[in-house]
Scaffold this active site. Structure first.
Site, PDB file in Angstrom:
ATOM      1  N   TYR A  11     -13.519 -31.843 -14.728  1.00  0.00           N
ATOM      2  CA  TYR A  11     -12.063 -31.986 -14.885  1.00  0.00           C
ATOM      3  C   TYR A  11     -11.032 -31.675 -13.917  1.00  0.00           C
ATOM      4  N   ASP A  31     -22.386 -33.705  -7.343  1.00  0.00           N
ATOM      5  CA  ASP A  31     -22.084 -33.002  -8.638  1.00  0.00           C
ATOM      6  C   ASP A  31     -23.417 -33.365  -9.556  1.00  0.00           C
ATOM      7  N   ALA A  81     -18.046 -26.981  -8.289  1.00  0.00           N
ATOM      8  CA  ALA A  81     -19.492 -26.752  -9.073  1.00  0.00           C
ATOM      9  C   ALA A  81     -19.764 -25.612  -9.554  1.00  0.00           C
ATOM     10  N   SER A 124     -10.586 -17.647 -10.501  1.00  0.00           N
ATOM     11  CA  SER A 124      -9.926 -17.469 -11.779  1.00  0.00           C
ATOM     12  C   SER A 124      -8.958 -16.354 -11.951  1.00  0.00           C
ATOM     13  N   TYR A 149     -19.306 -14.743 -16.582  1.00  0.00           N
ATOM     14  CA  TYR A 149     -18.618 -15.704 -16.127  1.00  0.00           C
ATOM     15  C   TYR A 149     -17.712 -14.946 -15.098  1.00  0.00           C
ATOM     16  N   LYS A 153     -17.217 -15.066 -10.618  1.00  0.00           N
ATOM     17  CA  LYS A 153     -16.190 -15.164  -9.912  1.00  0.00           C
ATOM     18  C   LYS A 153     -15.718 -14.126  -9.010  1.00  0.00           C
ATOM     19  N   PHE A 178      -4.628 -20.196 -13.218  1.00  0.00           N
ATOM     20  CA  PHE A 178      -4.185 -19.507 -14.596  1.00  0.00           C
ATOM     21  C   PHE A 178      -4.797 -20.477 -15.645  1.00  0.00           C
ATOM     22  N   ARG A 231      -0.355 -17.027 -22.316  1.00  0.00           N
ATOM     23  CA  ARG A 231      -0.823 -17.391 -21.239  1.00  0.00           C
ATOM     24  C   ARG A 231       0.235 -18.468 -20.234  1.00  0.00           C
ATOM     25  N   ARG A 291      -9.943 -12.939 -30.946  1.00  0.00           N
ATOM     26  CA  ARG A 291     -11.294 -13.224 -30.439  1.00  0.00           C
ATOM     27  C   ARG A 291     -11.492 -12.084 -29.532  1.00  0.00           C
ATOM     28  N   GLY A 293     -12.464  -9.940 -26.431  1.00  0.00           N
ATOM     29  CA  GLY A 293     -12.183 -10.296 -25.055  1.00  0.00           C
ATOM     30  C   GLY A 293     -10.824 -10.608 -24.733  1.00  0.00           C
ATOM     31  N   ASP A 294     -10.190 -11.410 -25.760  1.00  0.00           N
ATOM     32  CA  ASP A 294      -8.590 -11.880 -25.402  1.00  0.00           C
ATOM     33  C   ASP A 294      -7.748 -10.921 -24.932  1.00  0.00           C
TER      34      ASP A 294
HETATM   35  P1  NAD Z   1     -15.884 -28.664 -15.296  1.00  0.00           P
HETATM   36  O1  NAD Z   1     -17.219 -28.205 -16.168  1.00  0.00           O
HETATM   37  O2  NAD Z   1     -15.185 -29.791 -15.930  1.00  0.00           O
HETATM   38  O3  NAD Z   1     -16.316 -28.848 -13.582  1.00  0.00           O
HETATM   39  C1  NAD Z   1     -17.469 -28.480 -12.879  1.00  0.00           C
HETATM   40  C2  NAD Z   1     -18.354 -29.351 -12.652  1.00  0.00           C
HETATM   41  O4  NAD Z   1     -19.423 -28.920 -11.890  1.00  0.00           O
HETATM   42  C3  NAD Z   1     -18.828 -30.440 -13.712  1.00  0.00           C
HETATM   43  O5  NAD Z   1     -18.744 -31.591 -13.066  1.00  0.00           O
HETATM   44  C4  NAD Z   1     -20.406 -30.041 -13.535  1.00  0.00           C
HETATM   45  O6  NAD Z   1     -21.254 -31.131 -14.121  1.00  0.00           O
HETATM   46  C5  NAD Z   1     -20.734 -29.642 -12.130  1.00  0.00           C
HETATM   47  N1  NAD Z   1     -21.778 -28.496 -12.055  1.00  0.00           N
HETATM   48  C6  NAD Z   1     -22.053 -27.671 -12.957  1.00  0.00           C
HETATM   49  N2  NAD Z   1     -23.145 -26.915 -12.352  1.00  0.00           N
HETATM   50  C7  NAD Z   1     -23.716 -27.593 -11.291  1.00  0.00           C
HETATM   51  C8  NAD Z   1     -24.696 -27.509 -10.466  1.00  0.00           C
HETATM   52  N3  NAD Z   1     -25.593 -26.730 -10.505  1.00  0.00           N
HETATM   53  N4  NAD Z   1     -24.825 -28.607  -9.553  1.00  0.00           N
HETATM   54  C9  NAD Z   1     -23.743 -29.400  -9.220  1.00  0.00           C
HETATM   55  N5  NAD Z   1     -22.762 -29.546  -9.911  1.00  0.00           N
HETATM   56  C10 NAD Z   1     -22.748 -28.774 -11.054  1.00  0.00           C
HETATM   57  O7  NAD Z   1     -14.966 -27.407 -15.053  1.00  0.00           O
HETATM   58  P2  NAD Z   1     -13.536 -27.359 -14.647  1.00  0.00           P
HETATM   59  O8  NAD Z   1     -12.623 -27.012 -15.638  1.00  0.00           O
HETATM   60  O9  NAD Z   1     -13.226 -28.504 -13.780  1.00  0.00           O
HETATM   61  O10 NAD Z   1     -13.671 -26.255 -13.372  1.00  0.00           O
HETATM   62  C11 NAD Z   1     -13.880 -26.393 -12.173  1.00  0.00           C
HETATM   63  C12 NAD Z   1     -14.069 -24.899 -11.569  1.00  0.00           C
HETATM   64  O11 NAD Z   1     -12.933 -24.250 -11.555  1.00  0.00           O
HETATM   65  C13 NAD Z   1     -15.068 -24.234 -11.907  1.00  0.00           C
HETATM   66  O12 NAD Z   1     -15.684 -23.412 -10.968  1.00  0.00           O
HETATM   67  C14 NAD Z   1     -14.421 -23.196 -13.079  1.00  0.00           C
HETATM   68  O13 NAD Z   1     -14.995 -21.918 -12.987  1.00  0.00           O
HETATM   69  C15 NAD Z   1     -13.271 -23.077 -12.410  1.00  0.00           C
HETATM   70  N6  NAD Z   1     -12.074 -22.570 -13.172  1.00  0.00           N
HETATM   71  C16 NAD Z   1     -11.835 -23.499 -14.214  1.00  0.00           C
HETATM   72  C17 NAD Z   1     -10.887 -23.162 -15.324  1.00  0.00           C
HETATM   73  C18 NAD Z   1     -10.595 -23.698 -16.264  1.00  0.00           C
HETATM   74  O14 NAD Z   1      -9.752 -23.265 -17.294  1.00  0.00           O
HETATM   75  N7  NAD Z   1     -10.970 -25.124 -16.415  1.00  0.00           N
HETATM   76  C19 NAD Z   1     -10.232 -21.833 -14.933  1.00  0.00           C
HETATM   77  C20 NAD Z   1     -10.300 -21.035 -13.926  1.00  0.00           C
HETATM   78  C21 NAD Z   1     -11.212 -21.355 -12.914  1.00  0.00           C
HETATM   79  C1  UD1 Z   2     -10.582 -18.641 -21.167  1.00  0.00           C
HETATM   80  C2  UD1 Z   2     -11.567 -17.626 -20.805  1.00  0.00           C
HETATM   81  C3  UD1 Z   2     -11.016 -17.448 -19.512  1.00  0.00           C
HETATM   82  C4  UD1 Z   2     -11.416 -18.613 -18.515  1.00  0.00           C
HETATM   83  C5  UD1 Z   2     -10.386 -19.801 -19.056  1.00  0.00           C
HETATM   84  C6  UD1 Z   2     -10.592 -21.197 -18.565  1.00  0.00           C
HETATM   85  C7  UD1 Z   2     -11.848 -15.995 -22.547  1.00  0.00           C
HETATM   86  C8  UD1 Z   2     -11.607 -14.600 -23.138  1.00  0.00           C
HETATM   87  N1  UD1 Z   2     -11.288 -16.173 -21.409  1.00  0.00           N
HETATM   88  O1  UD1 Z   2      -9.167 -18.125 -21.113  1.00  0.00           O
HETATM   89  O2  UD1 Z   2     -12.042 -16.398 -18.818  1.00  0.00           O
HETATM   90  O3  UD1 Z   2     -11.002 -18.512 -17.250  1.00  0.00           O
HETATM   91  O4  UD1 Z   2     -10.776 -19.585 -20.531  1.00  0.00           O
HETATM   92  O5  UD1 Z   2     -11.708 -21.820 -18.913  1.00  0.00           O
HETATM   93  O6  UD1 Z   2     -12.640 -16.929 -23.080  1.00  0.00           O
HETATM   94  N2  UD1 Z   2      -6.974 -19.798 -28.893  1.00  0.00           N
HETATM   95  C9  UD1 Z   2      -6.748 -19.960 -30.039  1.00  0.00           C
HETATM   96  N3  UD1 Z   2      -7.280 -20.840 -30.928  1.00  0.00           N
HETATM   97  C10 UD1 Z   2      -8.419 -21.771 -30.202  1.00  0.00           C
HETATM   98  C11 UD1 Z   2      -8.725 -21.312 -28.596  1.00  0.00           C
HETATM   99  C12 UD1 Z   2      -7.851 -20.574 -28.223  1.00  0.00           C
HETATM  100  O7  UD1 Z   2      -5.892 -19.321 -30.581  1.00  0.00           O
HETATM  101  O8  UD1 Z   2      -9.141 -22.466 -30.941  1.00  0.00           O
HETATM  102  C13 UD1 Z   2      -5.943 -18.630 -28.218  1.00  0.00           C
HETATM  103  C14 UD1 Z   2      -6.780 -17.619 -27.493  1.00  0.00           C
HETATM  104  O9  UD1 Z   2      -6.870 -16.623 -28.257  1.00  0.00           O
HETATM  105  C15 UD1 Z   2      -5.808 -17.403 -26.235  1.00  0.00           C
HETATM  106  C16 UD1 Z   2      -5.292 -18.723 -25.887  1.00  0.00           C
HETATM  107  O10 UD1 Z   2      -5.264 -19.560 -27.103  1.00  0.00           O
HETATM  108  O11 UD1 Z   2      -5.012 -16.596 -26.542  1.00  0.00           O
HETATM  109  C17 UD1 Z   2      -5.841 -19.412 -24.807  1.00  0.00           C
HETATM  110  O12 UD1 Z   2      -7.312 -19.676 -24.966  1.00  0.00           O
HETATM  111  P1  UD1 Z   2      -8.212 -20.588 -24.100  1.00  0.00           P
HETATM  112  O13 UD1 Z   2      -7.630 -21.784 -23.777  1.00  0.00           O
HETATM  113  O14 UD1 Z   2      -9.363 -20.276 -24.487  1.00  0.00           O
HETATM  114  O15 UD1 Z   2      -7.606 -19.799 -22.578  1.00  0.00           O
HETATM  115  P2  UD1 Z   2      -8.100 -17.943 -22.038  1.00  0.00           P
HETATM  116  O16 UD1 Z   2      -8.556 -17.504 -23.406  1.00  0.00           O
HETATM  117  O17 UD1 Z   2      -6.668 -17.627 -21.659  1.00  0.00           O
END
Ligand code: NAD
Ligand code: UD1
Length: 337
Positions: A11, A31, A81, A124, A149, A153, A178, A231, A291, A293-294
């Site tokens: 993504y 990837d 990744a 994160s 998770y 990080k 964020f 958030r 939920r 942990g929120d």
């Molecule tokens: P995503 O799952 O879409 O992207 C992660 C990519 O890594 C995927 O394409 C997956 O196929 C690849 N991958 C996973 N395991 C692998 C492995 N062993 N070897 C090679 N490739 C591998 O997720 P994203 O939302 O794009 O997140 C990207 C990064 O940002 C991640 O490290 C995630 O933890 C971090 N992050 C994401 C968020 C979020 O909310 N999306 C928030 C904070 C941090």
């Molecule tokens: C979550 C993860 C966080 C991670 C981030 C990005 C948890 C506790 N935290 O953040 O560690 O870095 O995703 O992947 O899982 N909500 C609803 N209904 C839903 C889904 C979410 O009400 O079906 C609410 C949640 O309670 C929260 C807000 O929406 O208050 C955002 O949720 P979410 O998108 O999952 O993100 P985070 O919880 O902030």
């Protein structure tokens, strides 16, 4: 620059590859496609008219990494990744430590051998932990994480910091995201979660498109303005541009930490209202228990990225809703992998 993007088919990775290409960089992606489709990169190529070199390989596969570094003169690595589902990390901690922590160590070893010492890492806001005051600032210490998770990080941040202390040639940039949401305005690339989405924005989009019946709002009795959690949602295109801006920080040795957020909190109910306002689609919802942990509310102090990188988020909540909806409508079943 020649940039290796690990996890570049995912993504945030695919949006970042697009911004790198349009800024004139060359991109190599590694990837294993465990949570992505190669279709995302094909679409990035169509949108930019530029080619991406793709390696399907696991980040823990040292031989595959060595091959990439031998075949390309890589200047810097952007490391996405990893595994990212919080609930799954509680059930399968070893997978998370193996891929996230182990994979980052193998990557850093391969980089060191190849003489590549510039690294941008996807961290994160979760590393601030459970008790940090808002807004979160980079000067605050990492806090107590509540799941494997988040702990992975925090561990990777420490490992990469130690590498940059041991060898002043290294430059490590830790980007603390964020809540990334939205999609490219073309509607061609976006978030494509497998199974039932854990996160709010893809869940809302799937209710809107008819794939889910009703949104559950997890708790409306928090100590916030409307009782639902707040958030800092940041548009994925802004976030992707943040990585291009962060490349300038890799010119300075040491470890550099930046929050990538907007600096503003938005509640769950406000997100639903904004989606309905922008799209005209009603989102049926029910109030469900909190939920585990929120946290009630957190958002970024994003001023450091503004001062040092010249980066700030330009897109607002309505852009996030409009672009999510365009992506979801154009691709009701995602990339259909
Ligand atoms: P995503 O799952 O879409 O992207 C992660 C990519 O890594 C995927 O394409 C997956 O196929 C690849 N991958 C996973 N395991 C692998 C492995 N062993 N070897 C090679 N490739 C591998 O997720 P994203 O939302 O794009 O997140 C990207 C990064 O940002 C991640 O490290 C995630 O933890 C971090 N992050 C994401 C968020 C979020 O909310 N999306 C928030 C904070 C941090
Ligand atoms: C979550 C993860 C966080 C991670 C981030 C990005 C948890 C506790 N935290 O953040 O560690 O870095 O995703 O992947 O899982 N909500 C609803 N209904 C839903 C889904 C979410 O009400 O079906 C609410 C949640 O309670 C929260 C807000 O929406 O208050 C955002 O949720 P979410 O998108 O999952 O993100 P985070 O919880 O902030």
């Amino acid at each position: 620059m020649n940039i290796l993007v690990t996890g570049g088919a995912g993504y945030i990775g695919s949006h970042t590859v697009l911004e790198l290409l349009t800024s004139g960089h060359n991109v190599v992606v590694l990837d294993n496609l465990c949570n992505a489709s190669a279709e995302s990169l094909k679409r990035v190529e169509q949108l930019t008219g530029k080619a991406v070199t793709f390696y399907k390989a696991d980040i823990r596969d040292r031989a595959a990494l060595d091959k990439v570094f031998k075949s390309h003169r890589i200047d810097a690595v952007i490391h996405f990744a990893g595994l990212k589902a919080v609930g799954e990390s509680v059930a399968k901690p070893l997978d998370y430590y193996s891929v996230n922590v182990g994979g980052s160590v193998v990557l850093a070893q391969a980089m060191a051998q190849a003489g590549v010492t510039k690294l941008i890492f996807s961290s994160s806001a979760t590393v601030y932990g459970e008790d940090a005051p808002v807004p979160y600032k980079e000067t605050m210490p990492r806090g107590k994480t509540s799941n494997p998770y988040g702990t992975s990080k925090a561990m990777i941040e420490q490992i990469l910091t130690d590498i940059s202390i041991a060898d002043p040639q290294w430059s490590v940039v830790l980007l603390r995201y964020f809540n990334p949401v939205g999609a490219h305005p073309s509607g061609q690339i976006g978030e494509d979660p497998q199974g039932i989405p854990n996160n709010l924005m893809p869940f809302i989009a799937q209710v809107a498109v008819g794939r889910r019946e009703c949104l559950s709002i997890f708790g409306d009795d928090y100590d916030t303005e409307d009782g639902t959690c707040e958030r800092d949602y940041v548009h994925v295109v802004d976030l992707a541009k943040g990585h291009v801006s962060a490349l300038q920080a890799t010119e300075r040795s040491g470890t550099h930490i930046y929050n990538l957020g907007t600096g503003t909190g938005t509640s769950v109910k406000q997100m639903v209202e904004a989606f309905e306002r922008v799209t005209g689609v009603t989102i049926p919802y029910q109030i469900a228990p909190r939920r585990a942990g929120d946290l009630p509310a957190f958002w970024a102090d994003a001023s450091k990225a503004g001062k040092e990188l010249g980066w700030c988020a330009e897109l607002g909540i309505e852009d996030m809703m409009r672009d999510t909806w365009r992506w979801q409508q154009n691709n009701p079943t995602g990339y259909s992998r």
